[in-house]
Design a protein around this motif. Structure first.
Motif, short mmCIF file in Angstrom:
data_model
loop_
_atom_site.label_atom_id
_atom_site.label_comp_id
_atom_site.label_asym_id
_atom_site.label_seq_id
_atom_site.Cartn_x
_atom_site.Cartn_y
_atom_site.Cartn_z
N TYR A 49 0.85 -1.18 0.00
CA TYR A 49 0.00 0.00 0.00
C TYR A 49 0.89 1.23 0.00
N GLU A 50 0.74 2.08 -1.01
CA GLU A 50 1.57 3.27 -1.18
C GLU A 50 3.06 2.94 -1.04
N HIS A 99 -13.57 3.49 11.22
CA HIS A 99 -12.72 3.21 10.07
C HIS A 99 -13.56 3.20 8.78
N THR A 100 -14.73 2.60 8.89
CA THR A 100 -15.74 2.63 7.82
C THR A 100 -17.10 2.79 8.49
N GLY A 159 -10.70 -6.64 16.94
CA GLY A 159 -11.07 -5.27 16.58
C GLY A 159 -11.02 -4.94 15.10
N GLY A 160 -10.42 -5.83 14.31
CA GLY A 160 -10.30 -5.56 12.87
C GLY A 160 -9.58 -4.25 12.61
N CYS A 161 -10.00 -3.53 11.58
CA CYS A 161 -9.31 -2.28 11.20
C CYS A 161 -9.80 -1.09 12.01
N GLY A 172 -4.69 5.55 10.16
CA GLY A 172 -4.61 4.89 8.86
C GLY A 172 -5.54 5.51 7.83
N TYR A 173 -5.94 4.71 6.88
CA TYR A 173 -6.78 5.18 5.78
C TYR A 173 -8.15 5.60 6.29
#
Ligand SMILES: [Zn+2]
Length: 245
Positions: free
Chosen positions: A44-45, A159-160, A176-178, A189-190
């Motif tokens: 990523y990037e 995050h989403t 917890g996932g992202c 982060g994103y």
């Protein structure tokens, strides 16, 4: 904590003509009891980023929490689980619509594995052209698989818009996932699909609902550090202030 690297040697030992060993594409680590962490990688990037998922070996089959991010590792993950535990994966649940969680859903569905997301995740996956699960859950749900139980919890946007966490009460595992970042993360982060105003409130709801986790599993950082949720709340508070001023 005892950590065992279980991954099959052949997955690691692909050598090129110069005899150098390539970096592993899949790593399995023991978490506690019948719970394990698997890690795949993607770029990523320009940076190589790890993505952690979890699996549970129950007496009624193996449950995957999220799918590999690296699309070459869907089958190697199943093969590694079969080799290490002599059990098949029977269920998979993804915790939000981004491909680092959902990329393998259709592959696993085709193999007869029962795949799940929330209804909101399914709607966002459809809208964003991502892989979708066979089954949807419409509210927070307790799953009973063999001798184990775990529950899904939707705390709100972060995050989403659709991110959920998973709680295993017996082992006190907060997956917890992202939504939750590592204890050493510099930022959240994103955030292109995130909610910078709600993020802190959402994390605090998780903290309030599950105040005493023994383990907190995060997607893209070290999952061995229990301070990840506290640190993420701090980052989210700063983020909210910055966006208000
Ligand atoms: Zn992610």
């Amino acid at each position: 904590m005892k950590t065992i690297i279980l991954t099959i040697t052949i997955l690691f030992s692909l050598t090129n003509i110069f005899g150098q060993t390539e970096a592993p594409k899949l790593k399995l680590s023991h978490l506690t009891g019948d719970f394990y962490i698997y890690t795949t990688y993607n770029t990523y990037e320009g940076n190589k980023i790890p993505a952690n998922g979890m699996y549970l070996v129950s007496n009624k089959g193996v449950v995957l929490f999220d799918t590999p991010w690296d699309t070459t590792q869907f089958q190697p993950l199943l093969d590694s689980i079969k080799l290490n535990h002599n059990k098949n994966v029977t269920m998979c649940i993804a915790t939000h619509w981004h491909p680092d969680r959902t990329a393998g859903l259709e592959y696993y569905k085709k193999l007869g594995i029962k795949t799940y997301t929330t209804l909101l995740t399914d709607e966002l996956s459809k809208r964003n052209d991502q892989k979708r699960a066979e089954f949807v859950i419409e509210k927070d749900t307790v799953f009973n698989v063999g001798q184990y139980a775990f529950e899904t919890y939707y705390p709100g946007q972060g995050h989403t818009a659709d991110n959920i966490v998973i709680w295993v009460d017996k082992e006190k595992i907060l997956y917890g996932g992202c939504l939750i970042k590592g204890a050493a993360a510099e930022n959240l982060g994103y955030l292109g699909d995130g909610n910078v105003f709600e993020y802190e409130t959402t994390l605090k709801k998780v903290q309030k609902k599950y105040p005493h986790p023994k383990f907190i599993i995060v997607s893209h950082h070290d999952w061995r550090n229990i301070n990840s949720l506290k640190h993420s709340i701090k980052l989210a508070r700063k983020l909210k202030k910055k966006n208000r001023s």
